[in-house]
Scaffold this active site. Structure first.
Site, PDB file in Angstrom:
ATOM      1  CE1 TYR A  76      -0.284   4.672  13.684  1.00 28.89           C
ATOM      2  CE2 TYR A  76      -0.073   6.128  11.791  1.00 28.89           C
ATOM      3  CZ  TYR A  76      -0.765   5.145  12.472  1.00 28.89           C
ATOM      4  OH  TYR A  76      -1.920   4.653  11.962  1.00 28.89           O
ATOM      5  N   GLY A 112       0.853  -1.189   0.000  1.00 27.42           N
ATOM      6  CA  GLY A 112       0.000   0.000   0.000  1.00 27.42           C
ATOM      7  C   GLY A 112       0.883   1.231   0.000  1.00 27.42           C
ATOM      8  CB  CYS A 130      -9.626  23.529  19.032  1.00 26.06           C
ATOM      9  SG  CYS A 130     -10.351  24.768  17.986  1.00 26.06           S
ATOM     10  CE1 TYR A 153      -2.715   2.595   5.485  1.00 32.29           C
ATOM     11  CE2 TYR A 153      -0.395   2.866   4.960  1.00 32.29           C
ATOM     12  CZ  TYR A 153      -1.513   2.070   5.049  1.00 32.29           C
ATOM     13  OH  TYR A 153      -1.435   0.740   4.704  1.00 32.29           O
TER      14      TYR A 153
HETATM   15  N1  LLP Z   1      -2.126  -6.006   3.904  1.00 25.08           N
HETATM   16  C1  LLP Z   1      -2.706  -5.986   5.113  1.00 25.08           C
HETATM   17  C2  LLP Z   1      -3.430  -7.157   5.580  1.00 25.08           C
HETATM   18  C3  LLP Z   1      -2.610  -4.838   5.924  1.00 25.08           C
HETATM   19  O1  LLP Z   1      -3.174  -4.826   7.125  1.00 25.08           O
HETATM   20  C4  LLP Z   1      -1.902  -3.710   5.450  1.00 25.08           C
HETATM   21  C5  LLP Z   1      -1.798  -2.489   6.251  1.00 25.08           C
HETATM   22  C6  LLP Z   1      -1.332  -3.766   4.168  1.00 25.08           C
HETATM   23  C7  LLP Z   1      -1.445  -4.942   3.417  1.00 25.08           C
HETATM   24  C8  LLP Z   1      -0.577  -2.616   3.562  1.00 25.08           C
HETATM   25  O2  LLP Z   1       0.550  -2.311   4.287  1.00 25.08           O
HETATM   26  P1  LLP Z   1       1.572  -1.190   3.741  1.00 25.08           P
HETATM   27  O3  LLP Z   1       2.235  -1.740   2.507  1.00 25.08           O
HETATM   28  O4  LLP Z   1       0.789   0.010   3.444  1.00 25.08           O
HETATM   29  O5  LLP Z   1       2.507  -1.006   4.863  1.00 25.08           O
HETATM   30  N2  LLP Z   1      -2.092   3.763   9.319  1.00 25.08           N
HETATM   31  C9  LLP Z   1      -0.739   3.267   9.459  1.00 25.08           C
HETATM   32  C10 LLP Z   1      -0.515   2.034   8.643  1.00 25.08           C
HETATM   33  C11 LLP Z   1      -1.485   0.926   8.962  1.00 25.08           C
HETATM   34  C12 LLP Z   1      -1.278  -0.296   8.102  1.00 25.08           C
HETATM   35  C13 LLP Z   1      -2.444  -1.214   8.214  1.00 25.08           C
HETATM   36  N3  LLP Z   1      -2.362  -2.367   7.388  1.00 25.08           N
HETATM   37  C14 LLP Z   1       0.251   4.357   9.070  1.00 25.08           C
HETATM   38  O6  LLP Z   1      -0.183   5.457   8.710  1.00 25.08           O
HETATM   39  O7  LLP Z   1       1.457   4.170   9.162  1.00 25.08           O
END
Ligand code: LLP
Length: 423
Positions: free
Chosen positions: A325, A284, A352, A382
């Site tokens: 984070y 992602g 605020c 994100y």
């Molecule tokens: N597959 C699954 C099952 C996941 O839970 C996630 C992310 C991905 C793929 C994609 O992961 P990536 O390649 O994006 O790291 N909000 C947080 C990140 C949460 C990730 C949740 N799951 C942030 O802003 O760092």
């Protein structure tokens, strides 16, 4: 963080810098701010497409874009056009992807608490895969799947790997709400329960150890564990999830999607996984993060004895990551991208609360002040997807730029949008 000019490596692939402007996809960021207003998310289509292509070429067919990182119809179609499946984690994400015109048989459905309705819809439209997470879900599937309404699935397992990343985004360890434990025998049990249901095909297993991970060690370890776990089976798919880290600030560096995939392939070969098994990932962040920048306008500059606060017209509602984070970002002045950045400021939003900080210590040119358009790079992942209407701040517009043209893919919210749920 430093007083040097911004590193171009943090910007989208097509970025060019001149003395008084930055272009992305051949479009001036100054012009974009003037035409669409601020805050504004700008995505470089070339970067998005090239990252998707990289993922499609290093993994096998079935590799997916994790839409939670950034989803709108245009993004879903782009990832589909470049050969990726789309991973959704909720009924809402599924709905947006289906509305976008991406065929259901290119959609992969995740979730640790899929409702009866979500599963029913996934089966009715005929999604490519459901990633089964828990025994309660298996019971729901028992009442929904039939030989005429079949299900192709993977089983999500927890490999017991502790990824080196923030604890909120770590998922491979045993103490987690996601998936079935391999070590307790639950994963094995889940596979046999699923195989009892006529109409279910279990293609293999899935593991996702976390997000924003910079080293390949955890992924390699995961592959070894999955290889061991599946060695007596005839599965045809293994998915290692997403999680590849990206550089957000000057002193960070990350692997490319190609390097990540190659390391995973190498580990699979070493672990003796048959060549016929499709190796899949679900990136992602690594697809969308660097493709995006956020433009803000500075509205207030307040020196206090300890520091200078510089307030912009967005904040934790369009980028909650620093608050959640402690994530670091850089900032630059769109009209002075080549200038040194000797001015340290705390870049804050318009919400605020004191915690509404975008960058604890941002460095900007001395001349940057009220009215300046500044940008934070690497905000493609994100940010919009976790945006909120806190303080009833409308969500920004999103534009895609390519070949000298901009197209709005999500319009800015207005006050009517904010009032639409009032009854
Ligand atoms: N597959 C699954 C099952 C996941 O839970 C996630 C992310 C991905 C793929 C994609 O992961 P990536 O390649 O994006 O790291 N909000 C947080 C990140 C949460 C990730 C949740 N799951 C942030 O802003 O760092």
């Amino acid at each position: 963080m430093s007083s040097e000019p911004l590193l171009i490596s943090l910007l989208p692939d097509t970025a060019t810098l001149s003395i008084d402007d930055v272009t992305i996809g051949g479009v001036s960021l100054r012009d974009l701010a003037a035409a669409y207003g601020t805050p504004l998310f700008v995505y470089d289509e070339a970067t998005l497409r090239s990252r998707c292509r990289e993922a499609a070429s290093v993994f096998d067919d079935g590799v997916a874009f994790a839409s939670k990182s950034f989803l709108c119809g245009a993004m879903a179609r782009l990832a589909f056009e470049e050969g990726l499946c789309i991973d959704v984690a909720t009924g809402g994400e599924l709905d947006i992807v289906l509305r976008s015109g991406v065929p259901a048989n290119r959609v992969i459905v995740h979730g640790n608490n899929k409702s009866h309705d979500e599963l029913e819809r996934a089966l009715a439209v005929g999604v490519h895969r459901v990633i089964v997470d828990n025994f309660d879900e298996i019971e729901r599937l028992r009442s929904l799947v039939t030989p005429t309404s079949p299900l192709s699935c993977l089983v999500r397992v927890t490999p017991g790997v502790e990824a080196h990343t923030h604890e909120f985004v770590r998922t491979g360890q045993e103490d987690t709400k996601f998936g079935f434990s391999i070590s307790t025998g639950d994963a094995r049990k889940a596979i046999s329960f699923l195989r009892e249901i006529p109409g279910v095909t279990v293609h293999g297993v899935h593991a996702h150890i976390g997000s924003q991970i910079f080293e390949t060690a955890g992924f390699r370890e995961t592959i070894e564990i999955l290889a061991d776990f599946t060695s007596d089976d005839d599965f045809d798919e293994l998915c290692v999830g997403g999680g590849l880290g990206v550089a957000y600030v000057a002193n960070e560096s990350s692997l490319s999607i190609g390097e990540w995939g190659t390391a995973i392939r190498g580990a699979a070969k070493e672990a003796g996984i048959a060549q016929s098994v499709r190796l899949l990932g679900e990136p992602g962040r690594s697809i969308v993060a660097q493709a995006g920048v956020t433009l803000y306008r500075v509205g207030a500059v307040k020196p206090v004895s300890q520091r200078t606060y510089m307030a912009v017209d967005g904040g934790m509602s369009d980028n909650p990551r620093p608050v959640l984070y402690g994530s670091g970002y850089e900032a630059f002045d769109v009209s002075r991208p080549l200038a040194g950045r000797p001015q340290p400021v705390r870049l804050v939003g318009k919400h605020c609360e004191s915690g509404d900080v975008l960058i604890d210590e941002a460095w900007l040119p001395q001349e940057t002040g009220v009215g300046s358009i500044i940008a934070t790079p690497v905000t493609g992942a994100y940010g919009y997807s976790m945006a909120s209407n806190y303080n009833r701040v409308p969500r920004p517009a999103v534009v895609f730029v390519a070949n000298g043209e901009a197209r709005e893919v999500l319009r800015r919210e207005n006050f009517d949008d904010l009032a639409r749920l009032e009854v």
